[in-house]
Design a protein around this motif. Structure first.
Motif, mmCIF file in Angstrom:
data_model
loop_
_atom_site.group_PDB
_atom_site.id
_atom_site.type_symbol
_atom_site.label_atom_id
_atom_site.label_comp_id
_atom_site.label_asym_id
_atom_site.label_seq_id
_atom_site.Cartn_x
_atom_site.Cartn_y
_atom_site.Cartn_z
ATOM 1 N N ARG A 12 0.744 -1.236 -0.023
ATOM 2 C CA ARG A 12 -0.057 -0.131 -0.017
ATOM 3 C C ARG A 12 1.136 1.150 -0.067
ATOM 4 O O ARG A 12 2.036 1.312 0.354
ATOM 5 C CB ARG A 12 -1.053 0.011 1.404
ATOM 6 C CG ARG A 12 -1.804 -1.118 1.236
ATOM 7 C CD ARG A 12 -2.486 -1.026 2.435
ATOM 8 N NE ARG A 12 -1.982 -1.269 3.597
ATOM 9 C CZ ARG A 12 -2.631 -1.108 4.909
ATOM 10 N NH1 ARG A 12 -3.956 -1.096 4.704
ATOM 11 N NH2 ARG A 12 -1.996 -1.307 6.131
ATOM 12 N N SER A 13 0.237 2.387 -0.558
ATOM 13 C CA SER A 13 0.776 3.679 -0.291
ATOM 14 C C SER A 13 2.255 3.713 -1.068
ATOM 15 O O SER A 13 3.125 4.536 -0.637
ATOM 16 C CB SER A 13 1.326 3.884 1.296
ATOM 17 O OG SER A 13 0.070 3.983 2.161
ATOM 18 N N SER B 117 2.579 5.570 -3.578
ATOM 19 C CA SER B 117 2.810 7.161 -3.861
ATOM 20 C C SER B 117 3.308 7.747 -2.651
ATOM 21 O O SER B 117 4.110 8.880 -3.225
ATOM 22 C CB SER B 117 1.172 7.800 -4.099
ATOM 23 O OG SER B 117 0.588 7.027 -5.125
ATOM 24 N N ASN B 118 3.533 7.326 -1.503
ATOM 25 C CA ASN B 118 4.242 7.985 -0.511
ATOM 26 C C ASN B 118 5.703 7.683 -0.759
ATOM 27 O O ASN B 118 6.615 8.362 0.172
ATOM 28 C CB ASN B 118 3.544 7.697 0.698
ATOM 29 C CG ASN B 118 2.315 8.082 1.201
ATOM 30 O OD1 ASN B 118 1.790 8.914 0.487
ATOM 31 N ND2 ASN B 118 1.508 7.270 1.775
ATOM 32 N N TYR B 119 6.004 6.604 -1.358
ATOM 33 C CA TYR B 119 7.473 6.181 -1.084
ATOM 34 C C TYR B 119 8.463 6.905 -2.107
ATOM 35 O O TYR B 119 8.079 7.304 -3.224
ATOM 36 C CB TYR B 119 7.479 4.755 -1.376
ATOM 37 C CG TYR B 119 7.108 3.913 -0.275
ATOM 38 C CD1 TYR B 119 5.926 3.454 -0.302
ATOM 39 C CD2 TYR B 119 8.006 3.245 0.563
ATOM 40 C CE1 TYR B 119 5.486 2.313 0.902
ATOM 41 C CE2 TYR B 119 7.658 2.370 1.461
ATOM 42 C CZ TYR B 119 6.300 2.262 1.787
ATOM 43 O OH TYR B 119 6.013 1.274 2.632
ATOM 44 N N ASN C 188 2.082 6.184 -10.435
ATOM 45 C CA ASN C 188 1.712 5.827 -9.171
ATOM 46 C C ASN C 188 0.288 4.899 -9.627
ATOM 47 O O ASN C 188 -0.135 4.279 -8.211
ATOM 48 C CB ASN C 188 1.295 7.069 -8.449
ATOM 49 C CG ASN C 188 2.475 7.699 -7.859
ATOM 50 O OD1 ASN C 188 3.515 7.014 -7.617
ATOM 51 N ND2 ASN C 188 2.393 9.000 -7.642
ATOM 52 N N ALA D 47 9.868 5.140 2.713
ATOM 53 C CA ALA D 47 8.709 5.917 3.081
ATOM 54 C C ALA D 47 9.311 7.211 3.466
ATOM 55 O O ALA D 47 8.668 8.524 3.194
ATOM 56 C CB ALA D 47 7.889 5.337 4.287
#
Length: 126
Positions: free
Chosen positions: A27-28, A30-32, A74, A100
């Motif tokens: 998950r996530s 896009s944050n990495y 993304n 992250a």
């Protein structure tokens, strides 16, 4: 659990191009922050390029600036490394990495990344 799988390596003549892909599960994405590193035989792992998550700021090693382009999609959880004008000295195993939380001042430091792919071989013949 974040897993990274690289693809796109191979054998190419000097002056040629390759595009590496790194598919990321978890998950996530896009944050990495995502980084590409490489390691040649007998040498330490070295920074190649990195890209932030949101905003997409990019960073390059001087040795590849103007020849390589890092990008990300993304929606597909994938980061790419377009490599043009390849040189024999680019021969190495290329790894993608994800983190992250990494400061911009440390984004080139491989020790800042917790998640790594298995690597893909790039060989450039002269």
């Amino acid at each position: 659990q974040v897993q990274l799988v690289e693809s796109g390596g191979g054998l190419v003549q000097a002056g040629g191009s390759l595009r590496l892909s790194c598919a990321v599960s978890g998950r996530s994405f896009s944050n990495y922050a995502m980084g590409w590193f490489r390691q040649a035989p007998g040498k330490e792992r070295e920074f190649v390029a990195a890209i932030r998550g949101y905003g997409g700021s990019t960073y390059y090693a001087d040795s590849v600036k103007g020849r390589f382009t890092i990008s990300r999609d993304n929606a597909k959880n994938t980061v790419y490394l377009q490599m043009n004008s390849l040189k024999p000295e680019d021969t190495a195993v290329f790894f993608c990495a994800a983190e992250a939380f990494v400061r911009s001042s440390q984004i080139r430091n491989p020790h800042e990344y917790d998640h790594w792919g298995q690597g893909t071989q790039v060989t450039v013949s002269s």
